[in-house]
Design an enzyme around this catalytic site. Sequence first.
Site, PDB file in Angstrom:
ATOM      1  N   MET A  32       0.852  -1.186   0.000  1.00 11.27           N
ATOM      2  CA  MET A  32       0.000   0.000   0.000  1.00 11.27           C
ATOM      3  C   MET A  32       0.891   1.240   0.000  1.00 11.27           C
ATOM      4  SD  MET A  32      -3.427  -0.955   2.072  1.00 11.27           S
ATOM      5  CE  MET A  32      -2.820  -0.665   3.701  1.00 11.27           C
ATOM      6  N   GLY A  33       2.116   1.101  -0.530  1.00 13.09           N
ATOM      7  CA  GLY A  33       3.033   2.235  -0.598  1.00 13.09           C
ATOM      8  C   GLY A  33       3.663   2.533   0.750  1.00 13.09           C
ATOM      9  N   HIS A  36       9.125   0.970   3.122  1.00 12.07           N
ATOM     10  CA  HIS A  36      10.199   1.002   4.123  1.00 12.07           C
ATOM     11  C   HIS A  36      11.059  -0.238   3.924  1.00 12.07           C
ATOM     12  CE1 HIS A  36       7.769  -1.968   6.197  1.00 12.07           C
ATOM     13  NE2 HIS A  36       6.743  -1.124   6.202  1.00 12.07           N
ATOM     14  N   HIS A  39       9.461  -3.569   3.168  1.00  9.12           N
ATOM     15  CA  HIS A  39       9.055  -3.796   1.770  1.00  9.12           C
ATOM     16  C   HIS A  39      10.271  -4.134   0.906  1.00  9.12           C
ATOM     17  CE1 HIS A  39       5.674  -1.012   3.073  1.00  9.12           C
ATOM     18  NE2 HIS A  39       5.038  -2.090   2.671  1.00  9.12           N
ATOM     19  N   GLY A 149       4.679 -10.708   3.773  1.00  5.95           N
ATOM     20  CA  GLY A 149       5.424 -10.661   5.035  1.00  5.95           C
ATOM     21  C   GLY A 149       4.712 -11.445   6.125  1.00  5.95           C
ATOM     22  N   LYS A 151       4.635 -10.535   9.240  1.00  3.95           N
ATOM     23  CA  LYS A 151       4.085  -9.683  10.308  1.00  3.95           C
ATOM     24  C   LYS A 151       2.565  -9.709  10.273  1.00  3.95           C
ATOM     25  CE  LYS A 151       4.331  -5.150  10.095  1.00  3.95           C
ATOM     26  NZ  LYS A 151       2.907  -4.737  10.065  1.00  3.95           N
ATOM     27  N   ASP A 152       2.016  -9.618   9.041  1.00  5.04           N
ATOM     28  CA  ASP A 152       0.566  -9.700   8.896  1.00  5.04           C
ATOM     29  C   ASP A 152       0.212 -11.181   8.788  1.00  5.04           C
ATOM     30  OD1 ASP A 152       0.074  -6.865   8.856  1.00  5.04           O
ATOM     31  OD2 ASP A 152       1.090  -6.863   6.927  1.00  5.04           O
TER      32      ASP A 152
HETATM   33  O1  PAF Z   1      -0.296  -5.903   3.388  1.00  6.83           O
HETATM   34  C1  PAF Z   1      -0.702  -4.933   2.714  1.00  6.83           C
HETATM   35  O2  PAF Z   1      -0.023  -3.931   2.539  1.00  6.83           O
HETATM   36  C2  PAF Z   1      -2.088  -5.002   2.089  1.00  6.83           C
HETATM   37  O3  PAF Z   1      -2.999  -5.638   2.919  1.00  6.83           O
HETATM   38  C3  PAF Z   1      -2.088  -5.637   0.680  1.00  6.83           C
HETATM   39  C4  PAF Z   1      -1.666  -7.084   0.713  1.00  6.83           C
HETATM   40  C5  PAF Z   1      -1.143  -4.844  -0.227  1.00  6.83           C
HETATM   41  C6  PAF Z   1      -3.498  -5.569   0.088  1.00  6.83           C
HETATM   42  O4  PAF Z   1      -3.956  -4.264   0.000  1.00  6.83           O
END
Ligand code: PAF
Length: 282
Positions: A32-33, A36, A39, A149, A151-152
């Site tokens: 989602m931009g 960091h 990413h 990742g 973390k989620d």
């Molecule tokens: O983890 C994220 O940043 C978001 O949930 C994702 C996977 C890009 C979906 O919008």
Amino acid sequence: MSERTTTLVTTIPQLREQRDALSGSVATVMTMGALHDGHLALVARARELADHVILTDFVNPLQFGPHEDFDAYPRDLDADLAAVDGLVDLIFAPAVEEMYPVLPPTVSVTAGPAGTVLEGAQRPGHFDGVLTVVTKLLQLTRPDVSVFGRKDAQQLALVQRLVADLHLPVRIEPVDIQREPSGLARSSRNVYLSEDGKQEALALSRTVTAARAAAPSASAIRAVLADALDRAEVTWDYAAAVDPATLREITDAHRGEVLIMVAARVEGTRLLDAAVAEATAP
Ligand code: PAF
């Protein structure tokens, strides 16, 4: 790692044209931009796994609740472009109308019961929104592999379920949590924290580290988490040890992989952390 030419695309026809021109294997990194180092670790892993990398950069309105931070969510496409320039082949950064001509969409994906516990209990509909956009982005970028990742942790588990249940032809590759030197899990939302808040937030990483160290005893893992909840160093939403397949809380009798998941609010910002442990003893 070799440099490559990075192209920004913002529309679906442009993306299809550019995607068709890629020969060899493709890895997608969905973001989602507000990129960091966490990413960048996903990008580095994607580069190891495939000939080409597509990064998606889209703040998905469907996964934000009415009182969440969709409008305030950090956005800086120029900084994102600079962060991954030469590292990825394509950046797909569509407008909301490009992804959702009708919002909410008439057809969408639902995450089922595992999407309504833990994060899903705090954020009703969140995982339906995540799985809907992930499905669309997989269809649009057609990767061989997509990295997510750890973390989620619930998102990763549900995306793995999505791919298995809908027979999507893609491999999901988990990537370990990236941490600041203090141990704090890297997150786009860390920018909301003061220095004191960052110190307070260390309760999350301390708790998952202690719970993991309590393995292989399932009851000891649970005891560490119960103790953390009691001590209330932060405003916990949950500190749970769950079965990665069902996302249900484990009992002391559980054997096998355990997903340790914590979520808390610090200075009004919701933070997550997670770890995987193996339980082989009571
Ligand atoms: O983890 C994220 O940043 C978001 O949930 C994702 C996977 C890009 C979906 O919008």
